[in-house]
Design an enzyme around this catalytic site. Structure first.
Site, mmCIF file in Angstrom:
data_model
loop_
_atom_site.group_PDB
_atom_site.id
_atom_site.type_symbol
_atom_site.label_atom_id
_atom_site.label_comp_id
_atom_site.label_asym_id
_atom_site.label_seq_id
_atom_site.Cartn_x
_atom_site.Cartn_y
_atom_site.Cartn_z
ATOM 1 N N TYR A 180 -27.803 -104.914 -11.134
ATOM 2 C CA TYR A 180 -27.924 -106.281 -10.612
ATOM 3 C C TYR A 180 -26.900 -107.144 -11.357
ATOM 4 O O TYR A 180 -26.613 -106.910 -12.530
ATOM 5 C CB TYR A 180 -29.340 -106.824 -10.820
ATOM 6 C CG TYR A 180 -30.380 -106.199 -9.908
ATOM 7 C CD1 TYR A 180 -30.805 -104.885 -10.109
ATOM 8 C CD2 TYR A 180 -30.926 -106.903 -8.841
ATOM 9 C CE1 TYR A 180 -31.749 -104.301 -9.276
ATOM 10 C CE2 TYR A 180 -31.882 -106.333 -8.003
ATOM 11 C CZ TYR A 180 -32.285 -105.039 -8.224
ATOM 12 O OH TYR A 180 -33.231 -104.465 -7.395
ATOM 13 N N GLU A 181 -26.365 -108.141 -10.668
ATOM 14 C CA GLU A 181 -25.201 -108.848 -11.208
ATOM 15 C C GLU A 181 -25.506 -109.675 -12.457
ATOM 16 O O GLU A 181 -24.593 -110.115 -13.140
ATOM 17 C CB GLU A 181 -24.553 -109.717 -10.132
ATOM 18 C CG GLU A 181 -25.449 -110.832 -9.629
ATOM 19 C CD GLU A 181 -24.935 -111.427 -8.317
ATOM 20 O OE1 GLU A 181 -23.984 -110.883 -7.735
ATOM 21 O OE2 GLU A 181 -25.497 -112.449 -7.892
ATOM 22 N N SER A 182 -26.773 -109.850 -12.785
ATOM 23 C CA SER A 182 -27.111 -110.537 -14.026
ATOM 24 C C SER A 182 -26.731 -109.705 -15.247
ATOM 25 O O SER A 182 -26.777 -110.208 -16.368
ATOM 26 C CB SER A 182 -28.613 -110.825 -14.066
ATOM 27 O OG SER A 182 -29.333 -109.613 -13.935
#
Lengths: 285, 271
Positions: free
Chosen positions: B52-54
């Site tokens: 996930y881009e976090s």
């Protein structure tokens, strides 16, 4: 060098009308208490920089503080659209801020370039994407070695950055854990940085040597504000208040309900109210 | 629920999950892609790497995250990196095999709009924007797209190119210097689509059980091309349906509560 201050003083000394200001925190550790203090102090003509604007941007835009927005994803994560931002962009209420829109990759690179003291960031990005046509701050440069055409964006250099973190030690060093997002770069890119923390501890002797630490001389002010990220979360302290994010969609839907909520929960409240808001979210340990 | 025992949404999510392999490294968009990726992980692809881009790499959430940065994602990840590192080393560095995206507007060449409806400067509807998607679309090995079919969503011409698919088709993508394959699969609530090998136009290769060609056309804003042989998507089996429904029930309970609901349920994690 970091000084320990109350939030009101730290915001008053570090955030001025017309500033370029970053409030960062990637879903995690979003500095809500600091943003609310900025709202109470009525700062205006701000250039608001933030990768994922979400609720705090929505609140500051709705309160008319934004002259310009720099962002890469203007949504309420997992919920939908930002209704105050939409009202500003679509209808000019309470004003129509200038928009500079990027992708996450561009913003991440731009902060990193800012932290690195570079004028711009270069990366392989925006291929075929329409933002390049509407944002004059996206340009192309040729790699001097291979000739590959790469994207270039100006670095982000905020006047002041606000972040929230788990801990500061007595000397003023700051510990960030969990999803560390873009906070380190946002602090190092800025002229001044204000950090709200969950707690101040004696020292970091028990912390792993690879932990993300911002040394005290990179930070202007540290303010102890337990719960200061709510409704975002602080890993190890309290969970994300998902219900509040869902509720925000309804509160922000109308100008009247928005203003009433801001009056009760921001203008008539203070940093000390955040601790109570996270009590029921604290992990049972 | 149809008399088939599953909904169009369920068959979409499960069909999308089946497309993922155990050794895939998947950059996950929020919403339907997230559900599909986690069903894959909980069924046939236990070792799939979900990013996930976090900054969470190799995450295995027990409930679907409401945002791309929920604590659950970090708690269950192999490692969590900073956002610049995520985009520079892992995505731009070519480590991602599948970028899994949703769309507000999609055209027949897999170009995606999540930025504005109407003109950019004076939008009719201001949408959230691209986030990670512009570079996910160009740097992931392949792109899978999932969305519900509507005429408003599947349009002849998108209002804004948030992320580039195959442009106007043919060799547009490689002519722009993009070295990755782009959209190779579209899974809707009615059908499975793949790009034509020459024109790159999405073509229906499989329709979900009980779906007619008329339904596919009525909910799509461009004249639909069907493959010579259109298959019937195998119906979700009992395990797939139970996995998806359990996941959604856990998620609903967690998000309606304080966010602590997830702790009340036994872990179904793999690692």
């Amino acid at each position: 060098m970091a000084t320990f201050q109350d939030l009101k003083t730290a915001v008053a000394e570090n955030l001025h009308d017309g500033d370029v200001v970053a409030f960062e925190g990637f879903t995690h550790l979003i500095p809500h208490a600091a943003a609310h203090e900025a709202i109470r102090q009525g700062r205006k003509d701000l250039t608001l920089v933030r990768m994922t604007p979400d609720v705090i941007y929505d609140q500051m835009i709705g309160m008319g503080m934004a002259k310009k927005l720099v962002f890469s994803y203007a949504g309420n994560p997992g919920v939908g659209l930002l209704r105050r931002l939409r009202d500003a962009v679509e209808n000019g209420w309470p004003n129509r801020p200038e928009v500079e829109e990027h992708s996450h990759a561009a913003m991440a690179n731009a902060y990193e370039a800012g932290a690195s003291g570079l004028p711009c960031a270069i990366f392989r990005g925006y291929l075929g994407a329409g933002l390049e046509q509407v944002n004059p701050n996206i340009k192309r440069v040729a790699c001097p070695f291979t000739g590959e055409m790469l994207a270039a964006v100006p670095s982000v250099r905020p006047d002041v950055t606000f972040i929230h973190a788990q801990k500061a030690d007595r000397k003023g060093n700051v510990l960030v854990e969990g999803i560390i997002g873009i906070q380190k770069e946002a602090v190092l890119a800025a002229k001044r940085a204000v950090v709200t923390v969950e707690e101040i501890v004696e020292d970091f002797d028990d912390v792993h040597p690879n932990a993300c630490i911002l040394p005290r001389w990179t930070v202007s002010a540290i303010c102890e504000v337990p719960g200061g990220a709510h409704p975002s979360y602080a890993h190890g302290y309290y969970d994300r208040d998902n219900k509040s994010y869902l509720d925000w969609d309804k509160i922000a839907a109308e100008r009247d309900s928005f203003q009433a909520w801001m009056q009760d929960n921001v203008l008539n409240a203070g940093p000390q109210d955040f601790a109570g808001r996270v009590e029921h979210l604290r992990s049972a340990k | 629920m149809s008399d088939l025992g599953f909904t169009p949404d369920e068959v979409m999510t499960i069909a999308a999950a089946r497309a993922l392999k155990n050794d895939d490294v998947c950059f996950v968009g929020i919403g339907a892609p997230s559900a599909a990726c986690n069903v894959a992980r909980l069924t046939h692809a236990p070792d799939i790497t979900l990013i996930y881009e976090s900054g969470t790499i190799g995450t295995a959430p027990d409930v679907l995250p409401l945002s791309i940065g929920d604590g659950e994602l970090c708690d269950t990840a192999v490692t969590t990196v900073s956002v610049p590192e995520m985009f520079r080393y892992w995505l731009q560095g070519g480590r991602v095999t599948i970028g899994f995206l949703g769309a507000a507007q999609l055209d027949k060449f897999g170009n995606i709009n999540t930025t504005v409806i109407g003109d950019y400067e004076t939008p009719k509807t201001r949408l959230p924007g691209g986030g990670g998607a512009p570079e996910i679309a160009s740097s992931s090995g392949e792109i899978y797209i999932t969305m519900k079919q509507t005429k408003r969503g599947m349009v002849d011409k998108i209002d804004f190119f948030t992320s580039f698919g195959h442009g106007t088709g043919g060799k547009d993508r490689e002519n722009l210097g993009i070295k990755t394959k782009g959209p190779t699969l579209l899974i809707t609530d009615l059908a499975i689509w793949k790009p034509d090998s020459e024109t790159k136009e999405f073509t229906v290769v499989s329709m979900h059980p009980g779906v007619t060609r008329e339904q596919v056309q009525e909910t799509c804003g461009w004249p639909v091309k069907f493959a010579d042989q259109v298959e019937v998507t195998p119906a979700p089996d009992e395990t797939e349906l139970k996995t998806l429904r359990d996941l959604q029930a856990r998620t609903k309970a967690a998000h309606e509560g304080t966010g602590r609901g997830k702790n009340k349920f036994g872990s179904q994690r793999d690692g």
